[in-house]
Scaffold this motif. Structure first.
Motif, PDB file in Angstrom:
ATOM      1  N   LEU A  59       0.510  -1.359  -0.015  1.00  0.00           N
ATOM      2  CA  LEU A  59      -0.456   0.135   0.003  1.00  0.00           C
ATOM      3  C   LEU A  59       1.182   1.922  -0.113  1.00  0.00           C
ATOM      4  O   LEU A  59       1.591   1.434   0.730  1.00  0.00           O
ATOM      5  CB  LEU A  59      -0.708   0.064   1.449  1.00  0.00           C
ATOM      6  N   ILE A  60       0.641   2.169  -1.053  1.00  0.00           N
ATOM      7  CA  ILE A  60       1.501   2.968  -1.142  1.00  0.00           C
ATOM      8  C   ILE A  60       0.520   4.631  -0.386  1.00  0.00           C
ATOM      9  O   ILE A  60      -0.751   5.202  -0.873  1.00  0.00           O
ATOM     10  CB  ILE A  60       2.136   3.571  -2.437  1.00  0.00           C
ATOM     11  N   VAL A  61       0.899   4.744   0.766  1.00  0.00           N
ATOM     12  CA  VAL A  61       0.016   5.778   1.738  1.00  0.00           C
ATOM     13  C   VAL A  61       0.943   7.534   1.897  1.00  0.00           C
ATOM     14  O   VAL A  61       1.838   7.142   2.100  1.00  0.00           O
ATOM     15  CB  VAL A  61       0.018   5.613   3.199  1.00  0.00           C
ATOM     16  N   LYS A  62      -0.461   8.443   1.327  1.00  0.00           N
ATOM     17  CA  LYS A  62       0.063   9.704   1.343  1.00  0.00           C
ATOM     18  C   LYS A  62      -0.202  10.236   3.107  1.00  0.00           C
ATOM     19  O   LYS A  62      -0.738   9.671   3.060  1.00  0.00           O
ATOM     20  CB  LYS A  62      -0.535  10.679   0.503  1.00  0.00           C
ATOM     21  N   THR A  63       1.250  10.675   3.377  1.00  0.00           N
ATOM     22  CA  THR A  63       1.061  11.114   4.992  1.00  0.00           C
ATOM     23  C   THR A  63       1.475  12.863   4.498  1.00  0.00           C
ATOM     24  O   THR A  63       2.276  12.805   3.757  1.00  0.00           O
ATOM     25  CB  THR A  63       1.827  10.457   5.761  1.00  0.00           C
ATOM     26  N   PRO A  64       1.811  13.209   6.159  1.00  0.00           N
ATOM     27  CA  PRO A  64       2.129  14.516   5.729  1.00  0.00           C
ATOM     28  C   PRO A  64       4.071  15.060   5.858  1.00  0.00           C
ATOM     29  O   PRO A  64       4.026  15.795   4.806  1.00  0.00           O
ATOM     30  CB  PRO A  64       1.530  15.443   7.242  1.00  0.00           C
ATOM     31  N   ALA A  65       4.411  13.958   6.062  1.00  0.00           N
ATOM     32  CA  ALA A  65       5.978  12.860   6.073  1.00  0.00           C
ATOM     33  C   ALA A  65       6.427  12.773   4.902  1.00  0.00           C
ATOM     34  O   ALA A  65       7.170  12.769   4.310  1.00  0.00           O
ATOM     35  CB  ALA A  65       6.288  12.592   7.286  1.00  0.00           C
ATOM     36  N   GLY A  66       5.489  12.649   3.665  1.00  0.00           N
ATOM     37  CA  GLY A  66       5.588  12.438   2.508  1.00  0.00           C
ATOM     38  C   GLY A  66       4.598  10.729   2.247  1.00  0.00           C
ATOM     39  O   GLY A  66       4.490   9.683   2.800  1.00  0.00           O
ATOM     40  N   GLU A  67       5.181   9.977   1.180  1.00  0.00           N
ATOM     41  CA  GLU A  67       4.697   8.862   0.994  1.00  0.00           C
ATOM     42  C   GLU A  67       5.757   7.326   2.006  1.00  0.00           C
ATOM     43  O   GLU A  67       6.773   7.795   2.006  1.00  0.00           O
ATOM     44  CB  GLU A  67       4.963   8.434  -0.693  1.00  0.00           C
ATOM     45  N   VAL A  68       4.724   6.339   2.188  1.00  0.00           N
ATOM     46  CA  VAL A  68       5.733   5.697   2.732  1.00  0.00           C
ATOM     47  C   VAL A  68       4.523   4.286   2.124  1.00  0.00           C
ATOM     48  O   VAL A  68       3.364   4.191   1.378  1.00  0.00           O
ATOM     49  CB  VAL A  68       5.002   5.017   4.396  1.00  0.00           C
ATOM     50  N   MET A  69       5.529   2.875   2.075  1.00  0.00           N
ATOM     51  CA  MET A  69       4.968   2.320   1.952  1.00  0.00           C
ATOM     52  C   MET A  69       4.497   0.981   2.597  1.00  0.00           C
ATOM     53  O   MET A  69       5.546   0.615   3.816  1.00  0.00           O
ATOM     54  CB  MET A  69       6.042   0.810   0.765  1.00  0.00           C
ATOM     55  N   ILE A  70       3.163   0.557   3.133  1.00  0.00           N
ATOM     56  CA  ILE A  70       3.211  -0.747   4.263  1.00  0.00           C
ATOM     57  C   ILE A  70       2.908  -2.202   3.316  1.00  0.00           C
ATOM     58  O   ILE A  70       1.904  -1.535   2.683  1.00  0.00           O
ATOM     59  CB  ILE A  70       1.816  -0.278   5.000  1.00  0.00           C
ATOM     60  N   PRO A  71       3.619  -3.075   3.419  1.00  0.00           N
ATOM     61  CA  PRO A  71       3.313  -4.281   3.396  1.00  0.00           C
ATOM     62  C   PRO A  71       2.088  -4.840   3.431  1.00  0.00           C
ATOM     63  O   PRO A  71       1.305  -5.117   4.397  1.00  0.00           O
ATOM     64  CB  PRO A  71       4.067  -5.358   4.114  1.00  0.00           C
TER      65      PRO A  71
END
Length: 209
Positions: free
Chosen positions: A144-156
């Motif tokens: 899952l590519i998640v947009k957060t206030p700190a930028g994009e993170v990848m979550i298995p």
């Protein structure tokens, strides 16, 4: 939901399998299936969109299934325009996609289409941390590519980290391990002070000893 003026429902892509390696000399290819209903998805004449590197001769092309067979409980596909082992080897690791009506629901439990997840809120410990922007489908697992206030993170996208997906409320609950979303704080230096030795005190010899 009814359709207006006979228009067709919107369509998206559904990942259904991956070609792993050539089988034999006549163009057959072993398959890793990502569907619990291969009898429906892999029928003669089924056409798949290929996800391959841009440098592949198959980039931008489709692949039509001629026949699906089973050898020692492994799925093996025969495809149009894949006449020999050399052609089959050029398709190794390709991911197979099919067109899917957005209104159709998946038959498998705990299965969702990409378009159902994009835009959902991601929540950790009751607090929203971001929004799903897309999915990445890798051979090992989905991300899952998640947009957060700190930028994009990848979550298995695995049960241990994503225990709950609620399409009706638009919430995806995650329980990430430490360090997945933020850097772990540096541990204090707990090494003991190096031991120091007191230099021996020399005793002057007495005269006449």
């Amino acid at each position: 939901m009814s359709l207006v003026n006979g228009s067709t429902p919107p369509r998206s892509q559904l990942r259904v399998g991956r070609l792993t390696k050539a089988h034999g000399l006549k163009g057959a290819i072993k398959l890793e299936l990502f569907t619990d209903d291969p009898g429906r998805r892999f029928v003669p004449g089924a056409v798949f969109t290929l996800q391959v590197p841009t440098g592949s001769p198959w980039h931008g092309r489709t692949l039509e299934l001629v026949e699906l067979r089973w050898y020692n409980q492994h799925a093996v596909g025969f495809f149009k325009d894949v006449p020999d082992r050399e052609a089959a080897e050029a398709l190794a690791k390709a991911i197979l996609w099919i067109d899917q009506d957005d209104e159709e629901q998946p038959d498998e439990e705990d299965a969702w289409y990409d378009h159902q997840l994009v835009g959902l809120a991601v929540v950790r410990d009751g607090e929203k941390i971001g929004t799903i922007t897309r999915l990445e489908h890798l051979p090992a697992q989905d991300l899952l590519i998640v947009k957060t206030p700190a930028g994009e993170v990848m979550i298995p996208f695995v049960k241990a980290i994503v225990p709950s997906v609620d399409i009706s409320t638009g919430i995806v609950t995650i329980t990430p391990p430490p360090g997945l979303l933020e850097e772990l704080p540096e541990e204090p230096d707990t090494d003991p002070e190096p031991e120091t030795q007191t230099p021996p005190v020399e005793t002057p010899e007495r005269e006449g000893a």
